[in-house]
Design a protein around this motif. Structure first.
Motif, PDB file in Angstrom:
ATOM      1  N   ASP A  64      86.162  71.259  27.035  1.00 63.04           N
ATOM      2  CA  ASP A  64      86.696  71.785  26.159  1.00 63.04           C
ATOM      3  C   ASP A  64      87.879  72.596  26.462  1.00 63.04           C
ATOM      4  OD1 ASP A  64      86.712  72.404  23.390  1.00 63.04           O
ATOM      5  OD2 ASP A  64      85.328  74.215  23.498  1.00 63.04           O
ATOM      6  N   ASP A  69      88.666  78.950  23.926  1.00 63.20           N
ATOM      7  CA  ASP A  69      87.486  78.829  24.444  1.00 63.20           C
ATOM      8  C   ASP A  69      86.698  80.099  25.417  1.00 63.20           C
ATOM      9  OD1 ASP A  69      85.242  76.833  24.195  1.00 63.20           O
ATOM     10  OD2 ASP A  69      85.562  76.442  26.525  1.00 63.20           O
ATOM     11  N   HIS A 119      84.931  79.303  19.758  1.00 62.11           N
ATOM     12  CA  HIS A 119      83.660  79.125  18.987  1.00 62.11           C
ATOM     13  C   HIS A 119      82.628  79.959  19.363  1.00 62.11           C
ATOM     14  CE1 HIS A 119      82.015  75.549  21.387  1.00 62.11           C
ATOM     15  NE2 HIS A 119      82.982  76.143  21.993  1.00 62.11           N
ATOM     16  N   HIS A 120      82.777  80.662  20.371  1.00 64.43           N
ATOM     17  CA  HIS A 120      81.659  81.393  20.875  1.00 64.43           C
ATOM     18  C   HIS A 120      80.789  82.875  19.912  1.00 64.43           C
ATOM     19  CE1 HIS A 120      83.212  79.551  24.330  1.00 64.43           C
ATOM     20  NE2 HIS A 120      81.687  79.667  24.938  1.00 64.43           N
ATOM     21  N   THR A 151      86.014  74.458  20.712  1.00 62.73           N
ATOM     22  CA  THR A 151      87.226  75.002  20.543  1.00 62.73           C
ATOM     23  C   THR A 151      88.031  73.720  20.135  1.00 62.73           C
ATOM     24  OG1 THR A 151      86.899  76.680  22.036  1.00 62.73           O
ATOM     25  CG2 THR A 151      88.997  76.546  21.485  1.00 62.73           C
ATOM     26  N   ASP A 207      81.610  69.065  25.233  1.00 57.87           N
ATOM     27  CA  ASP A 207      80.879  70.508  24.442  1.00 57.87           C
ATOM     28  C   ASP A 207      79.593  70.011  23.874  1.00 57.87           C
ATOM     29  OD1 ASP A 207      82.266  72.550  25.666  1.00 57.87           O
ATOM     30  OD2 ASP A 207      82.396  73.507  23.781  1.00 57.87           O
TER      31      ASP A 207
END
Ligand code: 5GP
Ligand code: MN
Length: 323
Positions: free
Chosen positions: A25, A82, A107-108, A127, A157
């Motif tokens: 990713d 990311d 996207h965390h 991401t 991912d």
């Protein structure tokens, strides 16, 4: 998103960076956004502190990633992909922080919202999914190289569409990427079918190292430097091993402890450990990793720690008491 696009349209040279020990990713989303910006006539530099793992070198243009940047003043904008926090990019964080505009795309759930602009979607499976939406909004046509990059980011991912972050958009976007030139068999073959024999032997030792808590709900896999030496492998060969520890029946949390040597310049090297955590959806390992100075998602997270192995193991096994 609109403000980010407006900024990028008028920006001078752009640095694209993602996290140390990059995964599919990190590499896929970097290449996709960078190449899209290049097609708009932007000057783009790709940075990654650690070398690209062998299994991802098939990605077109991945050989353009540089492992060093000297001065912040050559860039007007940095796009960080990311990364839950800016230090995930590695030693270059101190340089990147000084770049006039930092854009954080991630996207965390543990993202610290660093940077001047952030585009964070914790519901995105990768991401690469967020980058796909950004590229669409920028009206940049997706060529086959961008398509392969986005496809690889989402495929890896989501653990090939098996993990809990897999959603209908993962399939919809990947379907579109296949129509635009990503070949699913070819990508899977490169990512999962080109392992060295040493890596398979390392997997054997890693599986053999698995220990289970008394209640059977927590598993720990340990990979040491000695195992790398014996099998002529490197830390990036460990990618995906934790899923074997996670796949054991009744296991709610799986941990993988990876021994690493830290280079302390003229003071020699010291031992440090990276701990990867995976959980079923009932436990938030992102919280546990954050407690130890790391981060991640609720079902996949990690942290680094410098203390003796026995102590790390006992801390991890203690987590089983709450399961
Ligand atoms: P992995 O276990 O595959 O290294 O990482 C799992 C997830 O946790 C990834 O999304 C990764 O970005 C995040 N992660 C792993 N290690 C760290 C860390 O040391 N710090 C932070 N902030 N996130 C981490
Ligand atoms: Mn990711």
């Amino acid at each position: 998103m609109d403000k980010i696009i407006q900024h990028l349209q008028q920006s001078g040279p752009i640095l694209i960076a993602s996290h140390i020990n990059p995964d599919g990713d990190a590499i896929g989303s970097s290449l996709a956004i960078g190449l899209a910006l290049e097609s708009l006539g932007k000057h783009v530099t790709f940075y990654t502190e650690s070398p690209i793992p062998a299994v991802y070198r098939f990605l077109p243009e991945s050989d353009r990633m540089v492992e060093e940047i000297n001065a912040e003043n050559q860039f007007q904008t940095a796009i960080i992909l990311d990364c839950g926090d800016i230090y995930r990019v590695g030693d270059a964080a101190s340089i990147i922080e000084k770049i006039p505009t930092v854009i954080n795309i991630d996207h965390h759930i543990t993202n610290t919202k660093f940077g001047n602009y952030s585009l964070i979607d914790t519901t995105a499976c990768a991401t690469a999914e967020i980058v796909y939406r950004l590229i669409k909004k920028m009206n940049v046509p997706i060529n086959n190289v961008i398509a392969i990059s986005i496809y690889t980011g989402i495929m890896t991912d989501t653990g090939s569409f098996r993990f809990s972050n897999t959603n209908k958009d993962s399939f919809a976007i990947c379907e579109e990427m296949i129509a635009l030139g990503a070949d699913p068999y070819l990508v899977a073959q490169y990512v999962y079918g080109t392992y060295s024999l040493g890596r398979i032997k390392l997997l054997n030792r890693a599986i053999d190292s698995i220990e289970i808590s008394k209640n059977g709900k927590l598993s720990v896999m340990t990979v040491t430097e000695e195992m790398f030496d014996e099998t002529n492998t490197k830390p990036d060969d460990v990618d995906g091993f934790i899923n074997y520890a996670k796949g054991i029946e009744d296991v709610k949390i799986a941990a993988l402890i990876l021994e690493q040597h830290k280079n302390n310049g003229n003071k020699g090297t010291s031992k440090t450990y990276h701990v990867s955590l995976r959980s079923d959806e009932t436990v938030d390992v992102g919280e546990i990793a954050t407690f130890y100075g790391g981060g991640g998602h609720s079902t996949a997270a990690g942290f680094s720690i410098e203390s003796p192995l026995a102590g790390i193991k006992s801390k991890i096994f203690n987590l089983a008491n709450k399961l």
